[in-house]
Design a protein around this motif. Structure first.
Motif, mmCIF file in Angstrom:
data_model
loop_
_atom_site.group_PDB
_atom_site.id
_atom_site.type_symbol
_atom_site.label_atom_id
_atom_site.label_comp_id
_atom_site.label_asym_id
_atom_site.label_seq_id
_atom_site.Cartn_x
_atom_site.Cartn_y
_atom_site.Cartn_z
ATOM 1 N N GLY A 80 30.320 30.487 -39.827
ATOM 2 C CA GLY A 80 29.163 29.884 -40.483
ATOM 3 C C GLY A 80 28.330 30.933 -41.205
ATOM 4 O O GLY A 80 28.411 32.128 -40.916
ATOM 5 N N ILE A 81 27.537 30.481 -42.154
ATOM 6 C CA ILE A 81 26.655 31.374 -42.898
ATOM 7 C C ILE A 81 25.264 31.316 -42.271
ATOM 8 O O ILE A 81 24.852 30.280 -41.762
ATOM 9 C CB ILE A 81 26.616 30.994 -44.394
ATOM 10 N N GLU A 82 24.568 32.436 -42.267
ATOM 11 C CA GLU A 82 23.240 32.495 -41.682
ATOM 12 C C GLU A 82 22.170 32.297 -42.755
ATOM 13 O O GLU A 82 22.418 32.523 -43.943
ATOM 14 C CB GLU A 82 23.029 33.841 -40.993
ATOM 15 N N VAL A 83 20.977 31.898 -42.321
ATOM 16 C CA VAL A 83 19.861 31.655 -43.237
ATOM 17 C C VAL A 83 19.572 32.893 -44.079
ATOM 18 O O VAL A 83 19.352 32.797 -45.288
ATOM 19 C CB VAL A 83 18.596 31.213 -42.459
ATOM 20 N N LYS A 84 19.618 34.082 -43.470
ATOM 21 C CA LYS A 84 19.315 35.302 -44.226
ATOM 22 C C LYS A 84 20.344 35.554 -45.334
ATOM 23 O O LYS A 84 20.008 36.114 -46.370
ATOM 24 C CB LYS A 84 19.204 36.511 -43.304
ATOM 25 N N GLU A 85 21.600 35.100 -45.134
ATOM 26 C CA GLU A 85 22.612 35.242 -46.175
ATOM 27 C C GLU A 85 22.312 34.309 -47.352
ATOM 28 O O GLU A 85 22.465 34.689 -48.512
ATOM 29 C CB GLU A 85 24.002 34.957 -45.614
ATOM 30 N N VAL A 86 21.881 33.086 -47.045
ATOM 31 C CA VAL A 86 21.508 32.141 -48.103
ATOM 32 C C VAL A 86 20.300 32.680 -48.871
ATOM 33 O O VAL A 86 20.255 32.623 -50.101
ATOM 34 C CB VAL A 86 21.221 30.735 -47.523
ATOM 35 N N LEU A 87 19.331 33.227 -48.146
ATOM 36 C CA LEU A 87 18.160 33.828 -48.782
ATOM 37 C C LEU A 87 18.584 34.944 -49.740
ATOM 38 O O LEU A 87 18.112 35.006 -50.880
ATOM 39 C CB LEU A 87 17.205 34.382 -47.722
ATOM 40 N N ASN A 88 19.493 35.797 -49.308
ATOM 41 C CA ASN A 88 19.976 36.888 -50.151
ATOM 42 C C ASN A 88 20.690 36.356 -51.395
ATOM 43 O O ASN A 88 20.493 36.863 -52.501
ATOM 44 C CB ASN A 88 20.906 37.804 -49.351
ATOM 45 N N ILE A 89 21.498 35.326 -51.227
ATOM 46 C CA ILE A 89 22.235 34.752 -52.361
ATOM 47 C C ILE A 89 21.263 34.166 -53.387
ATOM 48 O O ILE A 89 21.378 34.423 -54.585
ATOM 49 C CB ILE A 89 23.247 33.687 -51.875
ATOM 50 N N ILE A 90 20.293 33.383 -52.923
ATOM 51 C CA ILE A 90 19.318 32.792 -53.842
ATOM 52 C C ILE A 90 18.497 33.880 -54.516
ATOM 53 O O ILE A 90 18.252 33.837 -55.725
ATOM 54 C CB ILE A 90 18.406 31.785 -53.108
ATOM 55 N N SER A 91 18.096 34.888 -53.753
ATOM 56 C CA SER A 91 17.260 35.970 -54.297
ATOM 57 C C SER A 91 17.985 36.778 -55.366
ATOM 58 O O SER A 91 17.356 37.301 -56.279
ATOM 59 C CB SER A 91 16.817 36.913 -53.182
ATOM 60 N N THR A 92 19.304 36.895 -55.265
ATOM 61 C CA THR A 92 20.051 37.720 -56.214
ATOM 62 C C THR A 92 20.634 36.930 -57.389
ATOM 63 O O THR A 92 21.351 37.503 -58.207
ATOM 64 C CB THR A 92 21.180 38.491 -55.503
ATOM 65 N N LEU A 93 20.307 35.631 -57.476
ATOM 66 C CA LEU A 93 20.752 34.862 -58.641
ATOM 67 C C LEU A 93 20.136 35.449 -59.906
ATOM 68 O O LEU A 93 18.988 35.881 -59.902
ATOM 69 C CB LEU A 93 20.327 33.388 -58.514
ATOM 70 N N ARG A 94 20.902 35.449 -60.980
ATOM 71 C CA ARG A 94 20.368 35.928 -62.256
ATOM 72 C C ARG A 94 19.310 34.955 -62.761
ATOM 73 O O ARG A 94 19.458 33.747 -62.650
ATOM 74 C CB ARG A 94 21.475 36.030 -63.295
ATOM 75 N N ASN A 95 18.255 35.505 -63.331
ATOM 76 C CA ASN A 95 17.220 34.660 -63.913
ATOM 77 C C ASN A 95 17.786 33.954 -65.134
ATOM 78 O O ASN A 95 18.403 34.579 -65.991
ATOM 79 C CB ASN A 95 15.996 35.488 -64.305
ATOM 80 N N SER A 96 17.580 32.657 -65.180
ATOM 81 C CA SER A 96 18.084 31.871 -66.292
ATOM 82 C C SER A 96 17.190 30.655 -66.484
ATOM 83 O O SER A 96 16.682 30.094 -65.521
ATOM 84 C CB SER A 96 19.510 31.410 -66.006
ATOM 85 N N THR A 114 12.181 29.249 -49.967
ATOM 86 C CA THR A 114 11.902 29.021 -48.549
ATOM 87 C C THR A 114 12.013 27.540 -48.181
ATOM 88 O O THR A 114 12.331 27.214 -47.044
ATOM 89 C CB THR A 114 10.506 29.550 -48.159
ATOM 90 N N CYS A 115 11.784 26.676 -49.154
ATOM 91 C CA CYS A 115 11.929 25.231 -48.906
ATOM 92 C C CYS A 115 13.402 24.821 -48.809
ATOM 93 O O CYS A 115 13.737 23.854 -48.143
ATOM 94 C CB CYS A 115 11.278 24.430 -50.029
ATOM 95 N N PHE A 116 14.264 25.580 -49.506
ATOM 96 C CA PHE A 116 15.681 25.220 -49.576
ATOM 97 C C PHE A 116 16.537 25.890 -48.505
ATOM 98 O O PHE A 116 17.652 25.463 -48.252
ATOM 99 C CB PHE A 116 16.272 25.608 -50.945
ATOM 100 N N LEU A 117 16.027 26.944 -47.890
ATOM 101 C CA LEU A 117 16.858 27.751 -46.996
ATOM 102 C C LEU A 117 17.544 26.949 -45.898
ATOM 103 O O LEU A 117 18.763 27.000 -45.763
ATOM 104 C CB LEU A 117 16.036 28.877 -46.368
ATOM 105 N N CYS A 118 16.791 26.250 -45.087
ATOM 106 C CA CYS A 118 17.381 25.526 -43.960
ATOM 107 C C CYS A 118 18.296 24.387 -44.417
ATOM 108 O O CYS A 118 19.419 24.284 -43.923
ATOM 109 C CB CYS A 118 16.297 25.036 -43.016
ATOM 110 N N PRO A 119 17.873 23.539 -45.356
ATOM 111 C CA PRO A 119 18.779 22.460 -45.776
ATOM 112 C C PRO A 119 20.076 22.974 -46.420
ATOM 113 O O PRO A 119 21.151 22.468 -46.132
ATOM 114 C CB PRO A 119 17.962 21.661 -46.789
ATOM 115 N N VAL A 120 19.969 24.002 -47.253
ATOM 116 C CA VAL A 120 21.163 24.536 -47.916
ATOM 117 C C VAL A 120 22.088 25.186 -46.891
ATOM 118 O O VAL A 120 23.311 24.989 -46.913
ATOM 119 C CB VAL A 120 20.780 25.528 -49.035
ATOM 120 N N THR A 121 21.527 25.934 -45.961
ATOM 121 C CA THR A 121 22.340 26.564 -44.919
ATOM 122 C C THR A 121 23.061 25.491 -44.092
ATOM 123 O O THR A 121 24.254 25.614 -43.793
ATOM 124 C CB THR A 121 21.474 27.444 -43.995
ATOM 125 N N HIS A 122 22.349 24.435 -43.764
ATOM 126 C CA HIS A 122 22.950 23.334 -43.007
ATOM 127 C C HIS A 122 24.084 22.680 -43.799
ATOM 128 O O HIS A 122 25.150 22.397 -43.243
ATOM 129 C CB HIS A 122 21.877 22.295 -42.649
#
Length: 125
Positions: A80-96, A114-122
């Motif tokens: 499984g993926i952890e919340v901190k991994e999802v946070l890192n992925i979202i944070s490193t998305l290219r600005n567009s 922060t609103c998306f972290l838990c639902p997306v991880t789930h």
């Protein structure tokens, strides 16, 4: 009653050398493709209840669930993926400023991550 569109403007996909643009046909063909793909993938897994096949594959062992498997069977272990991994992925998305079909862009995702972290991880897990 609402008028349904039979075609998606500008969308055509080729199935068996035939261009298809009708919405229902596209949806049906894509659904069939994905179901067939899943069926093909699952053919590579061993059925633990079929001991006749397993007995011919060499020494047997038990997996964590108590199923009898040949020792030679490769295991598919999906972590499984952890919340901190999802946070890192979202944070490193290219600005567009390019928006998806719901009108969201990467700046929106980053701002409200922060609103998306838990639902997306789930959803991912």
């Amino acid at each position: 009653m609402a008028n349904k569109q039979n075609n998606v403007k500008g969308l055509e996909l080729k199935f068996n050398n035939e261009l298809v643009s009708e919405t229902v046909v596209l949806a049906t063909r894509l659904n069939e493709y994905f179901l067939n793909t899943i069926n093909e993938i699952t053919q590579h897994f061993v059925n633990p209840s079929n001991t006749q096949v397993l007995c011919n594959d060499g020494p047997l062992t038990n997996d964590l669930d108590g199923n009898v498997l040949p020792q030679s069977v490769a295991r598919l272990d999906i972590k499984g993926i952890e919340v901190k991994e999802v946070l890192n992925i979202i944070s490193t998305l290219r600005n567009s400023k390019a928006r998806d079909e719901f009108g969201f862009d990467t700046n929106f995702l980053k701002r409200f991550k922060t609103c998306f972290l838990c639902p997306v991880t789930h959803l991912i897990n």
